[in-house]
Design an enzyme around this catalytic site. Structure first.
Site, PDB file in Angstrom:
ATOM      1  N   HIS A   1     -12.605   2.455   2.919  1.00 41.67           N
ATOM      2  CA  HIS A   1     -11.748   3.574   2.568  1.00 41.67           C
ATOM      3  C   HIS A   1     -12.597   4.733   2.060  1.00 41.67           C
ATOM      4  CE1 HIS A   1      -8.539   0.406   2.395  1.00 41.67           C
ATOM      5  NE2 HIS A   1      -7.863   1.387   2.942  1.00 41.67           N
TER       6      HIS A   1
ATOM      7  N   TYR B   1      -0.725  -0.638  10.110  1.00 38.22           N
ATOM      8  CA  TYR B   1      -0.913  -1.299   8.825  1.00 38.22           C
ATOM      9  C   TYR B   1       0.309  -1.087   7.940  1.00 38.22           C
ATOM     10  CZ  TYR B   1      -2.966  -2.367   4.252  1.00 38.22           C
ATOM     11  OH  TYR B   1      -3.214  -2.879   2.997  1.00 38.22           O
TER      12      TYR B   1
ATOM     13  N   SER C   1       0.854  -1.191   0.000  1.00 37.70           N
ATOM     14  CA  SER C   1       0.000   0.000   0.000  1.00 37.70           C
ATOM     15  C   SER C   1       0.888   1.239   0.000  1.00 37.70           C
ATOM     16  CB  SER C   1      -0.898   0.005   1.237  1.00 37.70           C
ATOM     17  OG  SER C   1      -1.478   1.273   1.443  1.00 37.70           O
TER      18      SER C   1
END
Length: 326
Positions: free
Chosen positions: A193, A150, A121
């Protein structure tokens, strides 16, 4: 060919008859990759939903990988979420993703998987990295606090992929997508998101006749958005045309403000009320635009425009609203 890290490998067209495991094949990215591979002639695709195979269960993952003996693996499985979910459950995002990654990558190594693509990501980069963000910005500054757990997990996945190259000489690679959207996204109010959250919010307001919608933050942060089908196309391209130890950014090379994307979504769903901004809520990183020159040098650029992608995603959402992940 990459000799600098001990790997001698020349990328070429993948064997369409080989077993290809897509970990996370029911999710946003995994399902898009599955569709792309299927359309490209791969006839031995394998995958199991999380209800049948918990990737956090090391013994189960090793057993499954030993059973299917894949030649190729794309690791698209992950616990994902927006600012609220990441801020509320940092332990879960760190622990779950670390276990998923370590189990799948270790099992792939145990079974001599030839080619692995690890997907991360863009949140791996420092909060205030120079824009557009180059791959060499990794580990040069502090992370965004709202999703640092994350991000750390994904950074660990990149380093494990690089370590396998150095220690075992396998041509494993990693790619870092920008903000993705499309079919099979998570549209839940608490776990989604920004883009799918906005689609749900504005569509529900349009259907109910609400006069106003309230969004988090100021609307000023800039974000880059890539359709999942474009991401899938880039993944296959990288597997067949790129090899190297460093991660590759995958994006469009252009961004918009959250306010602009909200206005566009409101227009697409037919909402004509007012939009309010709750400035007491966090904005997240001010800007997150990826430098995609490395990907362009490898011969790939995005094809699906934001307007086209949004229209397609809204249409999919409305068709599946009663059965999507909430």
């Amino acid at each position: 060919m990459s000799a600098a890290d001990g790997v001698e490998y020349t990328p070429a067209e993948l064997d369409r008859d080989a077993t290809f495991y897509v970990a996370g094949h029911r999710g946003l990215v995994g399902s898009a990759i599955w569709r792309k591979l299927e359309a490209s002639g791969f006839d031995r695709l394998v995958g199991k939903p999380s209800a049948e195979l918990d990737l956090k269960d090391r013994d189960a993952v090793f057993s499954y990988m030993g059973e299917i003996k894949p030649k190729y693996v794309v690791l698209a499985a992950a616990k994902v979420g927006g600012i609220l979910a990441n801020s509320t459950y940092p332990v879960d995002f760190l622990s779950d993703n670390m276990r998923i990654q370590v189990n799948v990558l270790d099992a792939a190594l145990e079974n001599d998987v030839e080619r692995v693509l690890f997907l991360g990501s863009s949140c791996i980069y420092p909060k205030f990295a120079a824009q557009p963000i180059r791959e060499d910005s990794l580990l040069t500054g502090h992370l965004e606090e709202t999703n640092d757990s994350y991000a750390i997990a994904k950074i660990a996945g990149i380093l494990q992929t690089q370590a396998v190259r150095r220690q075992y000489g396998l041509p494993w690679i990693s790619a870092m997508p920008t903000n993705l959207y499309g079919p099979n996204d998570n549209f839940s109010p608490a776990g989604s998101h920004v883009l799918p959250a906005l689609i749900r919010r504005y569509d529900e307001a349009a259907r109910s006749g609400a006069g106003a919608v309230t969004n988090w933050g100021t609307g000023t942060p800039r974000r880059e958005f890539l359709h999942a089908d474009d991401m899938a196309d880039a993944c296959l391209h990288l597997l067949e045309h790129y090899d190297g130890p460093g991660q590759v950014n995958v994006g469009t090379g252009s961004d918009v403000t959250i306010r602009e994307i909200a206005e566009t979504i409101a227009h697409v769903v037919g909402f004509d009320g007012e939009t309010h901004w709750d400035t007491s809520k966090p904005d997240g990183t001010p800007q997150k635009l990826l430098d995609v020159s490395k990907l362009a040098d490898a011969g790939w650029t995005s094809k699906i425009s934001l307007s086209e992608g949004l229209e397609r995603t809204v249409a999919w959402y409305r068709e599946h609203v009663d059965s999507i992940r909430v």
